[in-house]
Scaffold this active site. Structure first.
Site: not given
Lengths: 488, 337
Positions: A332-333
């Site tokens: 996700h990041g």
């Protein structure tokens, strides 16, 4: 180009829809090519600079996939090496563009502590959608190697990867779901029922995004930004901000997914369901079967199961679960907050599996117990969103502190700021959003759109209601409002 | 007709209407003035036609706080650093901080400013007349400076220029669906009206000699901000509070700079009297009301016709007054550090 933008709603999509069916009437393959080109244009509108990378990635993976197929006379060991090289190339690309600065920054903490000069950051610009198109292509090459790929014409592969409804922010598609649909001539013929249902799903998704997620986001931004700058929100403000974000991320992302599903259905292609009322879950296991379903399925099939799943004993099962969720978090990041978020969910899942083992897989519970398990699940998910949204671990800790009363329990919600929105309107939106979490998702509702047609009055009313909803949403356009999942 | 076809026919008919509304908005000239934007009034009818009125003035270079001679704490009149140019041309280094960032000039302002490295000689507290009361009261009452907030106009969308705006800059992409229709309706009503009208907070005021004051096409009507005259004029008590704030111990001198509301200059000049006289009599700062009132009838578009702000020529006039107040000895009674 956002789905919720004038240029998409009034120019791009109507033109693509008309062109696709006009060409498809005469030549299905040409229509697929047209849709592929339109998708590349859509991507190029976002970032022309990142287009060569996307095209290069498609060419590389398609070629590798061809060489990986288990055909007579091919050396098994060579195929395996090629698979490893292909996977390594994909992951290196992703690691460079998405994680290079994260790794360097993390390393620099250690170097600085040891008195060594830190390394310079690369400041690489993240090509939009790279996580999505890398993952879908990894699945493709792995399945080529495993001999599971049947349909593999290049034009269909190009379309599968670049297909604009999903290219930027998912759902994470599987070639086995998509490529046969692109190969089916029926896809290229317009069907009124599909078009009506697709438009209905799109409008419902647009409404989720514009009428619910965006107003909720104003409150969430206020609270999280304050925590990010070291300001401690009051107990009530912290909870309100976190709950607002909990609702925002659901309506934002499920709204985007609905729009993608609806647009695709208009083009005759069915995308998989991505959300199924996740906030009604009564356990974390249940939550992950209802939230971002296509990513959960991908992680299960291409990470958790290849790691051994639950086949190598209980301990390995929990290790595999934790690893899968940590990597899912990192996907996700590029930040430790995402890793911690994944780790927290991994721990939740482990506890949930232990509980099930203790209570029995098929145990039945009273309504009170079910209500309690729902509440616990919802709270766990909500608390984890703090890590997901916070700009740093320090900001997350500030918010946790406020939520657990470390700074007292006094103060009305949002009383400490001059808020840039009407509080009464915000509370109304919040209440509507909370109620809507309990009802079935748009895709389920829209199934009834053509079905309602058995009664003419209902058909007219449903068309008029969705039209009004569409007009209401469009009347709120005109300002920038990106989707949360674009950054992933 | 099949049910799906019926459904699609209704939806398509509505879509066509929505698309027509969108086209009307797209073809409406984008707003440039805050008053035309607030009131949704035609930019082509209310924008200055005099080419000099909109000729942009070069912004003053921004100085780091630690190296600045002057810190301007100001609002939208100062954010583009137009009037400050006259100060920098006189050799002063000028830094800027928005009221939204710092909140108020609390009792420990000097201390906080010293911590941030300011060693300059002047702090100019610039405020539009209508916000004077709130800013003075907040500054007078607060003991400790609130935490510094992010500067305005720096949201998450900063730097995001949609490609559509680059490809077709002449089209109006940035407004809501009904803007085109509402804009047309408001403009027609304004053109026909013989009496004052208010659209949102934009007042459309018939002006007998409007064409001598402004250069826009519909110059017989002037645009003003409705809130201007709703606030009561500065009181004696406020002037005393301003004096008390200026008298707080500090290694620099505080200069109050009150920007007159457009409505005060053109519609209600008598409102200025107390603040105008008080600023001079109490040596709080230069009086901007008198020179702007004097220039009103001779300088066309002193304030922009479609906006609450001064035109570049108006800013030049204000800049000159401020330069004289700060660097020309004997010009005002203000204490010099």
């Amino acid at each position: 180009m956002l789905f919720n933008s004038y240029e998409f709603i009034f120019l791009f999509f109507p033109l693509v829809l008309a062109g696709f069916f006009a060409i498809g009437r005469r030549h299905a393959r040409a229509a697929a090519g047209f849709l592929g080109c339109a998708s590349l244009f859509f991507y190029g509108w976002w970032s022309v600079e990142a287009l060569p990378l996307l095209i290069g990635s498609i060419a590389f993976n398609y070629t590798s996939g061809s060489w990986l197929l288990p055909e007579p006379g091919r050396n098994e060991r060579a195929r395996k090496y090629l698979l490893m090289v292909t996977l390594a190339a994909n992951l290196t690309l992703l690691a460079f563009f998405k994680y290079a600065d994260f790794f360097i920054d993390s390393l620099n903490h250690g170097l600085t502590a040891s008195g060594i000069t830190p390394l310079p950051l690369l400041h690489v610009v993240l090509p939009i959608g790279i996580s999505f198109y890398t993952f879908t292509q990894i699945a493709y090459v792995v399945d080529c190697w495993a001999g599971k790929v049947r349909e593999r014409r290049f034009v269909n592969y190009l379309l599968f990867v670049t297909y604009f409804p999903h290219l930027i922010a998912g759902p994470v598609l599987h070639h086995a779901q998509m490529m046969p649909q692109f190969a089916d001539p029926a896809t290229y013929r317009p069907q009124g029922e599909r078009l009506a249902r697709g438009l209905a799903i799109f409008v419902l998704g647009l409404a989720k995004k514009i009428l619910l997620a965006d107003p909720l986001g104003q409150c969430a931004d206020l609270v999280f930004n304050a925590a990010g700058t070291g300001t401690m929100p009051s107990f009530a403000s912290a909870w309100l901000g976190v709950l607002a974000y909990t609702l925002q991320i659901y309506f934002d992302f499920s709204g985007y997914s609905d729009m993608a599903i609806g647009l695709s259905l208009c083009l005759g292609v069915q995308l998989p369901l991505n959300f199924d009322t996740p906030y009604r879950s009564t356990s974390i296991i249940d939550f992950w079967r209802r939230w971002h379903i296509t990513l959960s399925t991908f992680l299960r099939d291409y990470l958790y199961l290849p790691l051994g799943g639950n086949r190598r004993g209980e301990v390995r099962r929990y290790v595999n679960l934790m690893l899968t969720m940590l990597i899912g978090g990192l996907w996700h990041g590029a930040a430790w907050t995402f890793v911690l978020w994944g780790g927290l969910h991994g721990a939740y899942l482990a506890v949930n599996h232990l509980w099930r083992r203790w209570a029995g897989e098929s145990a039945t519970f009273s309504a009170w117990v079910r209500a309690t398990t729902w509440l616990i699940t919802f709270l766990c998910v909500t608390l984890a969103w703090v890590l997901f949204r916070a700009s740093s671990i320090e900001a997350a800790m500030t918010l946790y502190g406020s939520m657990f009363g470390a700074h007292g329990f006094s103060g009305a919600p949002l009383a400490e700021w001059k808020v840039p929105f009407q509080k009464a309107d915000f509370y109304k939106t919040f209440a509507v959003a909370a109620l809507l979490c309990a009802v079935p998702d748009s895709v389920v509702w829209a199934r009834h759109v053509p079905g309602l047609a058995s009664r003419r009055t209902v058909t007219v009313l449903s068309a008029a209601a969705l039209l009004l909803l569409f007009a209401w949403c469009v009347s709120r356009l005109g300002r920038h409002s990106a989707f949360l999942y674009f950054q992933f | 007709m099949s049910p799906a076809r019926l459904w699609l026919s209704i939806f398509a008919a509505g879509y066509a209407i929505v698309a027509a509304l969108f086209v009307a908005t797209l073809l409406t000239p984008p707003y440039r003035g805050d008053l035309t934007r607030i009131g949704q009034l035609s930019e082509s009818r209310f924008r200055a036609r005099n080419a000099d009125s909109e000729k942009a003035r070069e912004p003053a270079p921004d100085s780091p706080l630690a190296q600045a001679d002057v810190l301007v704490v100001g609002d939208s009149f100062s954010i583009e650093r137009r009037w400050q140019l006259d100060l920098t041309l006189s050799g002063l280094r000028v830094a800027f901080s928005h009221w939204d960032e710092i909140g108020a000039l609390c009792a420990d302002f000097a201390e906080r400013l010293a911590e941030r490295g300011f060693r300059g000689r002047w702090v100019i507290a610039e405020t539009i007349e209508r916000e004077l009361q709130g800013r003075v009261q907040d500054s007078y009452r607060c003991a400790r400076m609130p935490p510094v907030r992010p500067p305005p106009h720096q949201g998450s969308t900063t730097g995001f220029i949609p490609r559509r705006a680059l490809l077709w800059p002449e089209l109006n992409w940035g407004e809501t669906l009904l803007t085109g229709v509402i804009n047309e309706w408001h403009t027609r009503r304004a053109a026909r009206a013989d009496t004052e009208l208010v659209f949102a907070n934009t007042r459309v005021v018939p002006m007998q000699h409007g064409c001598r004051l402004f250069s826009h096409a519909a110059c017989e009507k002037g645009l003003f901000y409705a809130i201007d005259l709703q606030r009561s004029p500065a009181s004696q008590a406020q002037l005393e509070q301003m004096q008390a704030i200026a008298a707080r111990p500090a290694p620099w001198h505080l200069v109050w700079m009150v920007m007159p509301d457009k409505s005060t200059i053109y519609l209600a000049p008598d409102r200025r009297r107390r603040v105008s006289d008080g600023l001079s009599a109490r040596c709080l700062g230069p009086d901007l009301f008198a020179p702007l009132l004097a220039a009103r009838d001779t300088m066309i578009d002193l304030y922009l016709p479609n906006d609450t702000h001064l035109s570049p020529r108006g800013f030049a006039l204000v800049g000159g007054v401020m330069r004289r107040a700060l660097v020309e000895p004997g010009e005002t009674c203000m204490r010099r550090p």
